[in-house]
Design an enzyme around this catalytic site. Structure first.
Site, PDB file in Angstrom:
ATOM      1  N   SER A 540      29.698  13.175   9.756  1.00  0.00           N
ATOM      2  CA  SER A 540      29.024  13.582   8.526  1.00  0.00           C
ATOM      3  C   SER A 540      28.122  12.448   8.045  1.00  0.00           C
ATOM      4  O   SER A 540      27.219  12.029   8.782  1.00  0.00           O
ATOM      5  CB  SER A 540      30.065  13.989   7.472  1.00  0.00           C
ATOM      6  OG  SER A 540      29.446  14.625   6.387  1.00  0.00           O
ATOM      7  N   HIS A 655      32.671  22.325   8.861  1.00  0.00           N
ATOM      8  CA  HIS A 655      32.311  20.908   8.827  1.00  0.00           C
ATOM      9  C   HIS A 655      33.411  20.041   9.426  1.00  0.00           C
ATOM     10  O   HIS A 655      33.160  18.899   9.813  1.00  0.00           O
ATOM     11  CB  HIS A 655      32.024  20.487   7.385  1.00  0.00           C
ATOM     12  CG  HIS A 655      31.361  19.150   7.281  1.00  0.00           C
ATOM     13  ND1 HIS A 655      30.237  18.818   8.014  1.00  0.00           N
ATOM     14  CD2 HIS A 655      31.669  18.051   6.545  1.00  0.00           C
ATOM     15  CE1 HIS A 655      29.883  17.579   7.724  1.00  0.00           C
ATOM     16  NE2 HIS A 655      30.734  17.093   6.852  1.00  0.00           N
TER      17      HIS A 655
END
Length: 688
Positions: A540, A655
């Site tokens: 991320s 995610h």
């Protein structure tokens, strides 16, 4: 999908087509890259053994079943080999204390998926006090952030026909009472922020269509997220509306009748209310009540007094050069304060009285390891759960009450042999002279010869702190093979409070990367490792870190794993939730801000002819937070330029990158195997 671009801008980005998340051409490209990575990394028996062991850890029945107390029961969501998507279940405290508790299964997610032909991933449950029978269950397809909410009867163990139902979207549903909920979701055109999150919150009454729900508050399209909630603490029932303008920029309102009363505190402060107390965690200096409070302080005052205009605060915590607030949790009569001192936890009990708040250490709390204390039932008791962990000691879960020493409830087994390993803390000096801490896990008698395969992990953003914790996967995948594992506490994180985060925002972003480079260089200077044996990993925002370390400091590293990353910082604000991060990185559509953003946009800084570390990109098709186009396009550009790159995209997982234990084990094994292939000393280096 990507936003339509002017022809000139599209011409500057020949890989724009890879932003088509489910476009057939893009998915065929993904399929080809996945096959190449599988062949390069996962073809041998050694990989299969690693993947099998990692999955066995994830599936283990010996994991700690963490619980949440609701009423007389303790609830847990559990995944193992037989239940890949998981079970929502509950038990009593008496049973939970046993080595093998008897659990009452409420929802079998694997069975539900089979019955409905779905691929649901658990997102949580919200049950209504006081009997906790009516529950709002959130489920996501494939692990995306977007989810649905359905009403469930935990007594009858069945979905409630014609109950509350929120269609798939980013947002939520929360109880007011049995017949009313707050709903914030996609209501149609104009109801979402530019980041794709709700900008409206409504009160919805049972038996009516959601389209007739009453508007409570509407934010601006430029806001981040609008939500509301009900506090059902007995005697202190209240309703709130929260308006997040951006990360660390929010407003909190009390709902009174048809109106809203704003809590007049700085937007940058984290605001919370517990019983009669208003608590403010400051992120900027604040002069109020004749006093100057510094960032990182935690202040308390009586809410009613505050609303009446008084500004008298008690300081529950004030930071020093080495200390910061790591969090707090309110029990019935106390506040449990978690303080970090040079990234090491200390726990305290704060008790309000006539003369202010008394403070004392939490009785019986360990003095080493990562510590986290959470109230069990703040409405009725001073009990707390205490989690204790470090890199090489299996995590323990303890149960205590303020004034009594905690007792161990559960503990992980040793998933890897940590004999001979030690954890040490070191400090590197960054380019501007800043002292940057990092943790090293290695053999106690590690010979300093510069040849040890070393994995350096970092994040450096959004005030997220990286603290010691037991990672069975890192233990099996890296440490047990003789590798050195390092966590860098670089600026942009929260290890030293708001100042540490703010030091690497926007035009100062490069400081985070300078810190990471300083840690890498310190490892080399100390002869723990050398460039040929040093690899990095991050996901991320940490993926953005890895991308920048590769493009800005290619001579420091041999290999890099870049997971669910941001990489195209010219278009990040146009992709999925990207617009919500402009307070962190800046606005690339403003020329004066793009002038500094371009320096940390790896997609624009990678060059042909440069000798870069070998790279593995991983992401998820179902990631609806950080667009998979970032990793796809960077891979395509580096592949075109002739660099050594591999790519793997999991179809599910959101995610987090994986939707079940099998997928998680495969993704973890790919990363560790890739790094070991490239960092382990060659035969000639280890020969006598």
């Amino acid at each position: 999908m990507s936003q339509q671009l002017p022809a000139a801008e599209a011409a500057d980005d020949p890989y724009l087509w890879l932003e088509g998340v489910t476009d057939s051409q893009a998915l065929e490209w993904v399929k080809q890259r996945n096959a190449e990575s599988e062949q390069a990394i996962a073809a041998g028996a050694e990989f299969k053994a690693l993947e099998r062991d990692l999955k066995a850890i994830l599936d283990s029945d010996a994991k700690i079943p963490y619980v949440q107390k609701m009423g007389e029961h303790y609830y847990n969501f559990w995944k193992d080999q037989k239940h890949q998507r998981g079970l929502w279940r509950r038990t009593t405290l008496a049973e939970y204390r046993k080595d093998s508790p008897q659990w009452e299964v409420l929802i079998d997610l694997d069975a539900l998926n089979k019955a409905e032909g779905e691929n649901w991933v658990w997102h949580g449950a919200d049950c209504l006090k006081p009997d906790y029978t009516r529950c709002l269950i959130s489920l996501s397809r494939g692990g995306a952030d977007a989810d649905v909410t359905r009403e469930f009867d935990s007594g009858k163990k069945e979905w409630i026909k014609d109950g509350f139902f929120r269609p798939e979207a980013k947002g939520g549903l929360g109880w007011i009472d049995q017949d009313r909920v707050y709903v914030y979701t996609d209501f149609g055109p104009g109801s979402l922020t530019s980041s794709g999150y709700p900008r409206q919150v409504k009160e919805w009454r049972r038996g009516t269509p959601m389209s007739e729900a009453k508007l409570v508050y509407e934010g601006l399209e430029s806001d981040l997220y609008i939500a509301a909630g009900h506090d059902d603490t007995p005697g202190f029932e209240r309703d709130y509306v929260s308006r997040a303008l951006a990360f660390y920029n929010n407003e909190l309102y009390l709902r009174q009748g048809e109106g809203l009363v704003k809590i007049e505190a700085p937007n940058s402060a984290n605001k919370s209310i517990h019983r009669e107390w208003l608590l403010l965690e400051l992120r900027e200096p604040w002069e109020v009540g004749g006093k100057q409070w510094q960032p990182g302080s935690l202040l308390a005052t009586k809410l009613d007094s505050f609303l009446a205009g008084k500004r008298d605060f008690d300081a529950l915590f004030e930071p020093s050069e080495t200390t910061s607030l790591d969090g707090f949790s309110a029990t019935r009569h106390h506040l449990l304060l978690n303080v970090m001192d040079d990234v090491k936890n200390r726990l305290f009990v704060l008790t309000p009285g006539a003369d202010g708040w008394a403070r004392e250490p939490l009785k019986g709390a360990p003095s080493v390891g990562r510590l986290s204390a959470t109230a069990v039932d703040p409405d009725h008791s001073d009990a707390y759960f205490l989690t204790v962990s470090d890199f090489i000691t299996p995590t323990r879960l303890m149960l205590g009450a303020v004034g009594e020493a905690p007792q161990q409830l559960k503990a992980l087994p040793s998933f890897f042999d940590a004999t001979g390993l030690q954890v040490s803390q070191h400090f590197a000096t960054s380019k501007d002279g800043t002292r940057v801490p990092y943790f090293q896990v290695a053999s106690k008698d590690l010979p300093l010869n510069g040849r040890h395969p070393t994995l350096l992990y970092g994040y450096g953003g959004f005030e997220v702190s990286l603290t010691p914790s037991y990672s069975a996967s890192a233990g099996r995948g890296w440490l047990s093979r003789g590798g050195v594992y390092v966590i860098a506490n670089i600026r942009g994180g929260g290890e030293y409070g708001p100042r540490w985060h703010q030091a690497a925002l926007k035009q100062n972003r490069l400081r985070a990367y300078e810190d990471f480079a300083a840690v890498a260089q310190d490892l080399i200077d100390r002869k723990v490792t050398g460039k040929a044996h040093l690899g990095i990993q991050g996901g991320s925002n940490g993926g953005l870190l890895v991308g920048n370390m590769v493009t800005l400091y290619p001579d420091l590293f041999e290999a890099a794993v870049c997971q669910v990353p941001l990489l195209d910082m010219k278009r990040y604000n146009k992709l999925l939730a990207g617009a919500s991060w402009m307070a962190e990185y800046g606005d690339p559509d403003k020329s004066e801000e793009w002038d500094f953003i371009r320096h940390f946009s790896p997609y624009h800084n990678v060059e042909p002819g440069q000798d870069y570390p070998a790279m593995l990109f991983t992401t998820s098709t179902r990631d609806d937070r950080v667009h998979p186009g970032h990793a796809r396009k960077m891979m395509a550009r580096m592949m075109e330029q002739g660099h050594e790159v591999l790519y793997y995209e999991n179809i599910e997982g959101g995610h987090g990158g994986a939707a079940d234990n099998s997928q998680a084990a495969h993704m973890q094994a790919l990363a560790y195997a890739f790094l070991w292939q490239r960092l382990a000393p060659k035969t000639e280096e280890t020969a006598p």
